[in-house]
Design an enzyme around this catalytic site. Structure first.
Site, PDB file in Angstrom:
ATOM      1  CG  ASP A 186      -1.870   1.124   1.274  1.00  0.00           C
ATOM      2  OD1 ASP A 186      -1.632   2.169   0.618  1.00  0.00           O
ATOM      3  OD2 ASP A 186      -2.893   0.988   1.962  1.00  0.00           O
ATOM      4  CG  ASP A 241      -8.059   3.753  -7.528  1.00  0.00           C
ATOM      5  OD1 ASP A 241      -8.179   3.331  -8.694  1.00  0.00           O
ATOM      6  OD2 ASP A 241      -7.786   3.018  -6.563  1.00  0.00           O
ATOM      7  CE  LYS A 256     -18.967  10.370  -1.415  1.00  0.00           C
ATOM      8  NZ  LYS A 256     -18.901   8.906  -1.471  1.00  0.00           N
ATOM      9  CB  THR A 304      -1.608   1.604 -18.603  1.00  0.00           C
ATOM     10  OG1 THR A 304      -2.849   2.317 -18.648  1.00  0.00           O
ATOM     11  CG2 THR A 304      -0.458   2.595 -18.414  1.00  0.00           C
ATOM     12  CD  GLU A 305      -3.380  -4.219 -18.020  1.00  0.00           C
ATOM     13  OE1 GLU A 305      -2.810  -3.361 -17.308  1.00  0.00           O
ATOM     14  OE2 GLU A 305      -3.053  -5.420 -18.027  1.00  0.00           O
ATOM     15  CE1 TYR A 306      -7.886  -0.307 -14.846  1.00  0.00           C
ATOM     16  CE2 TYR A 306      -8.791   1.808 -14.195  1.00  0.00           C
ATOM     17  CZ  TYR A 306      -8.672   0.447 -14.005  1.00  0.00           C
ATOM     18  OH  TYR A 306      -9.349  -0.156 -12.976  1.00  0.00           O
ATOM     19  CD  GLU A 307      -1.811   5.452 -22.364  1.00  0.00           C
ATOM     20  OE1 GLU A 307      -1.090   4.863 -21.529  1.00  0.00           O
ATOM     21  OE2 GLU A 307      -1.372   6.308 -23.142  1.00  0.00           O
TER      22      GLU A 307
HETATM   23  N1  SAH Z   1      -1.907   1.425 -13.695  1.00  0.00           N
HETATM   24  C1  SAH Z   1      -2.907   0.495 -14.215  1.00  0.00           C
HETATM   25  C2  SAH Z   1      -4.079   0.306 -13.241  1.00  0.00           C
HETATM   26  C3  SAH Z   1      -4.836   1.563 -12.898  1.00  0.00           C
HETATM   27  S1  SAH Z   1      -6.158   1.299 -11.725  1.00  0.00           S
HETATM   28  C4  SAH Z   1      -3.364   0.957 -15.583  1.00  0.00           C
HETATM   29  O1  SAH Z   1      -3.127   2.115 -15.937  1.00  0.00           O
HETATM   30  O2  SAH Z   1      -3.969   0.164 -16.306  1.00  0.00           O
HETATM   31  C5  SAH Z   1      -5.374   1.864 -10.219  1.00  0.00           C
HETATM   32  C6  SAH Z   1      -4.668   0.748  -9.482  1.00  0.00           C
HETATM   33  O3  SAH Z   1      -4.021   1.301  -8.339  1.00  0.00           O
HETATM   34  C7  SAH Z   1      -5.619  -0.338  -8.950  1.00  0.00           C
HETATM   35  O4  SAH Z   1      -5.123  -1.594  -9.354  1.00  0.00           O
HETATM   36  C8  SAH Z   1      -5.560  -0.156  -7.440  1.00  0.00           C
HETATM   37  O5  SAH Z   1      -5.761  -1.362  -6.725  1.00  0.00           O
HETATM   38  C9  SAH Z   1      -4.173   0.413  -7.244  1.00  0.00           C
HETATM   39  N2  SAH Z   1      -4.001   1.216  -6.009  1.00  0.00           N
HETATM   40  C10 SAH Z   1      -4.861   2.136  -5.546  1.00  0.00           C
HETATM   41  N3  SAH Z   1      -4.409   2.679  -4.399  1.00  0.00           N
HETATM   42  C11 SAH Z   1      -3.213   2.086  -4.140  1.00  0.00           C
HETATM   43  C12 SAH Z   1      -2.270   2.215  -3.097  1.00  0.00           C
HETATM   44  N4  SAH Z   1      -2.462   3.061  -2.067  1.00  0.00           N
HETATM   45  N5  SAH Z   1      -1.157   1.458  -3.128  1.00  0.00           N
HETATM   46  C13 SAH Z   1      -0.957   0.576  -4.158  1.00  0.00           C
HETATM   47  N6  SAH Z   1      -1.831   0.411  -5.171  1.00  0.00           N
HETATM   48  C14 SAH Z   1      -2.945   1.147  -5.166  1.00  0.00           C
END
Ligand code: SAH
Length: 215
Positions: free
Chosen positions: A95, A117, A121, A191-194
């Site tokens: 974390d 993320d 809020k 990245t996957e999300y990108e």
């Molecule tokens: N980087 C990837 C995933 C993005 S989603 C992409 O671009 O495809 C964001 C990821 O961050 C999620 O897998 C989530 O579990 C992780 N994450 C969120 N907060 C975190 C934290 N405090 N420490 C480590 N990972 C975290």
């Protein structure tokens, strides 16, 4: 990242030799994990690991770490890496809130934040990975000359990040609000999300920034 409980995820990660589950034990000695000592770059919140798998194969002269908080997500990256081992890439269940317990001062040369993320809020602003609280952690563990790179399609989060960087006295090295239409996007690794969000037509924002020099 949608969280599904994946049965056996923790066990699969625990027995994998490309994953680290007790990051505090490596503080100050991450280089010992790798065959040779080289610049150390890491992605925080690496998800399923597509970006790092590609970066590690393009850049054998760099050591990479992928940090991910959730076993249910991390296990997917571990499975992929086990199929195609890369000596310069390790995956870490950690974390990011506790980064300074895992890394010594100046131990990391670059930090990638990809599609972090948004925590929409206001009262959760401190959980955003580009909040001033996180920037302070990055400042401590980045080596002199090190920087962060951040990509997102979320313009609210991008604006927030620019403000936090300015507040914290970081130097903005560059930024763009449409990476895929910008010369800065040359050589970009998706990245996957990108892939998902740009596939829906969302422009991708990117910035790079460097912490204030130590006093
Ligand atoms: N980087 C990837 C995933 C993005 S989603 C992409 O671009 O495809 C964001 C990821 O961050 C999620 O897998 C989530 O579990 C992780 N994450 C969120 N907060 C975190 C934290 N405090 N420490 C480590 N990972 C975290």
């Amino acid at each position: 990242m949608r969280l599904k409980n994946v049965p056996g995820a923790r066990e699969a990660i625990d027995k994998s030799d490309c994953a680290v589950t007790e990051p505090e034990l490596w503080k100050g000695k991450w280089q010992e994990l790798f065959p040779s000592a080289q610049p150390l770059h890491m992605e925080i919140g690496m998800g399923k690991g597509q970006f790092l798998m590609e970066m590690a194969s393009r850049h054998p002269e760099v050591n990479y770490l992928g940090l991910e908080k959730y076993s249910s997500v991390l296990v997917r990256a571990v499975q992929k890496l086990e199929m195609k081992r890369q000596p310069n890439l390790f995956l870490v269940r950690a974390d990011a809130q506790y980064l300074t317990e895992y890394f010594a001062q100046g131990e990391v040369n670059r930090i990638y934040l990809n599609f972090s993320d948004p925590w929409p809020k206001d009262r959760h602003a401190h959980r955003r990975l580009t909040s001033r609280q996180f920037l302070e952690r990055y400042r401590v563990l980045l080596a002199p000359g090190g920087w962060i790179e951040f990509k997102t399609d979320n313009t609210g989060l991008f604006d927030f990040s620019l403000e936090e960087l300015e507040q914290a006295g970081w130097e903005l090295l560059y930024f763009t609000r449409n990476l895929h239409a910008d010369p800065l996007g040359e050589g970009n690794v998706m990245t996957e999300y990108e892939e998902r969000f740009s596939g829906r037509g969302n422009p991708i924002c990117k910035l790079a920034a460097r912490p204030p020099a130590a006093v």
